[in-house]
Design a protein around this motif. Structure first.
Motif, mmCIF file in Angstrom:
data_model
loop_
_atom_site.group_PDB
_atom_site.id
_atom_site.type_symbol
_atom_site.label_atom_id
_atom_site.label_comp_id
_atom_site.label_asym_id
_atom_site.label_seq_id
_atom_site.Cartn_x
_atom_site.Cartn_y
_atom_site.Cartn_z
ATOM 1 N N LEU A 168 49.687 50.767 48.649
ATOM 2 C CA LEU A 168 48.606 49.816 47.821
ATOM 3 C C LEU A 168 47.192 49.901 48.658
ATOM 4 C CD1 LEU A 168 48.168 47.274 45.928
ATOM 5 C CD2 LEU A 168 49.004 45.781 47.720
ATOM 6 N N ASN A 169 47.264 49.801 49.965
ATOM 7 C CA ASN A 169 46.174 49.922 50.779
ATOM 8 C C ASN A 169 45.448 51.151 50.584
ATOM 9 O OD1 ASN A 169 46.284 47.325 51.754
ATOM 10 N ND2 ASN A 169 47.419 47.926 53.291
ATOM 11 N N GLN A 226 43.925 51.116 46.987
ATOM 12 C CA GLN A 226 42.856 50.068 46.657
ATOM 13 C C GLN A 226 41.464 50.401 46.893
ATOM 14 O OE1 GLN A 226 43.967 46.896 49.275
ATOM 15 N NE2 GLN A 226 44.916 45.675 47.429
ATOM 16 N N GLY A 227 40.531 50.059 45.793
ATOM 17 C CA GLY A 227 39.025 50.714 45.824
ATOM 18 C C GLY A 227 38.943 51.714 44.897
ATOM 19 N N LYS A 269 45.340 50.939 39.043
ATOM 20 C CA LYS A 269 45.999 49.446 38.973
ATOM 21 C C LYS A 269 47.498 49.824 39.398
ATOM 22 C CE LYS A 269 46.544 46.020 35.633
ATOM 23 N NZ LYS A 269 46.661 45.554 34.030
ATOM 24 N N GLY A 324 47.377 41.610 46.293
ATOM 25 C CA GLY A 324 46.631 41.993 45.307
ATOM 26 C C GLY A 324 47.312 42.538 43.815
#
Length: 253
Positions: A100-101, A104-105, A109, A131
């Motif tokens: 996820l990290n 992200q950015g 999705k 998130g």
């Protein structure tokens, strides 16, 4: 008005197209690696082809990258997420939360796979804080439990299974295949031996049951409960079966 989604499995490109042709609003499919069905992998180009086809009909494509990862696989898995997103995938399903990290950015999705063991209000609240905007609930939950989760975390989309095989344990928590055969269900390699017939003996060797499917649950069929699931807060209705052929997929869809 809440949009409802019929989500069908795709072992491969053929199955994905069959699902869309027979009414699926979305399909989920494995990529080249790291899917919970290791025997159902697909190239990024096939995923691109499926996305192009699906998007003509406003259907979506979700890609499963939902196994636990070794440390030396993280970078490759993260890059795969980005590659299938660039190919047009609408979302990625993950189990290993470290991904996820890492994505992200980016325009990626991410949904919390059922492999993350989503059975409680507290777990879904935790995932929401991380998130996630969609969580695939454990297929063992009752309608009452689903409704309670929705009431506690109303902003999270809830994806629920409505048809197909059930696991004898909880998804993401079964270690029987790994223990007996060295094939981890959390690595997409479940031997599914709980679906085989067994002979049960007592301590003296007397046969109690012979050649019976003692660990295999009956398949799920929630067709009669769809309205109740909608009222409970489910928005995506998932058909199990990423190892099934195109005939099965199109008929159940």
């Amino acid at each position: 008005m809440t949009d409802l989604e019929l989500l069908s499995p795709a072992r491969n490109l053929e199955c994905g197209i069959a699902a869309i042709d027979h009414g699926a609003d979305a399909v989920y499919i494995g990529a080249t690696r790291f899917g919970a069905r290791a025997a159902a992998d697909n190239s990024v180009e096939d995923i691109r082809t499926l996305c192009n086809y699906a998007h003509q009909f406003d259907a979506k494509v979700y890609v499963t990258v939902n196994t636990l990862l070794h440390d030396d696989e993280l970078e490759e898995a993260a890059q795969l997420c980005l590659d299938v997103t660039a190919a047009g995938a609408d979302a990625i399903l993950i189990q290993d939360l470290r991904l996820l990290n890492m994505v992200q950015g980016a325009r990626c999705k991410v949904h919390a796979s059922t492999q993350t063991d989503n059975r409680t209000i507290e777990k879904v609240q935790e995932l929401a804080q991380m998130g996630f905007r969609r969580v695939v609930l454990a297929r063992e939950l009752s309608i009452k439990e689903i409704a309670a989760i929705h009431a506690a975390v109303p902003d999270v989309e809830l994806e629920v299974f409505v048809h197909g095989a059930l696991c004898v344990s909880y998804s993401g928590r079964c270690y029987a295949s790994e223990y007996c055969f060295g094939r981890s269900a959390n690595r997409g390699e479940c031997a599914q031996f709980c679906r085989l017939p067994f002979t049960l003996k007592d301590a003296d060797g007397n046969i109690i049951e012979q050649n019976r499917h003692l660990l295999s649950l009956k398949d799920m069929a929630q067709l009669d409960n769809l309205e109740r699931l909608v009222k409970a807060g489910a928005v995506s209705f998932k058909i199990e079966g990423r190892l099934k052929d195109a005939d099965y997929v199109q008929n159940v869809t």
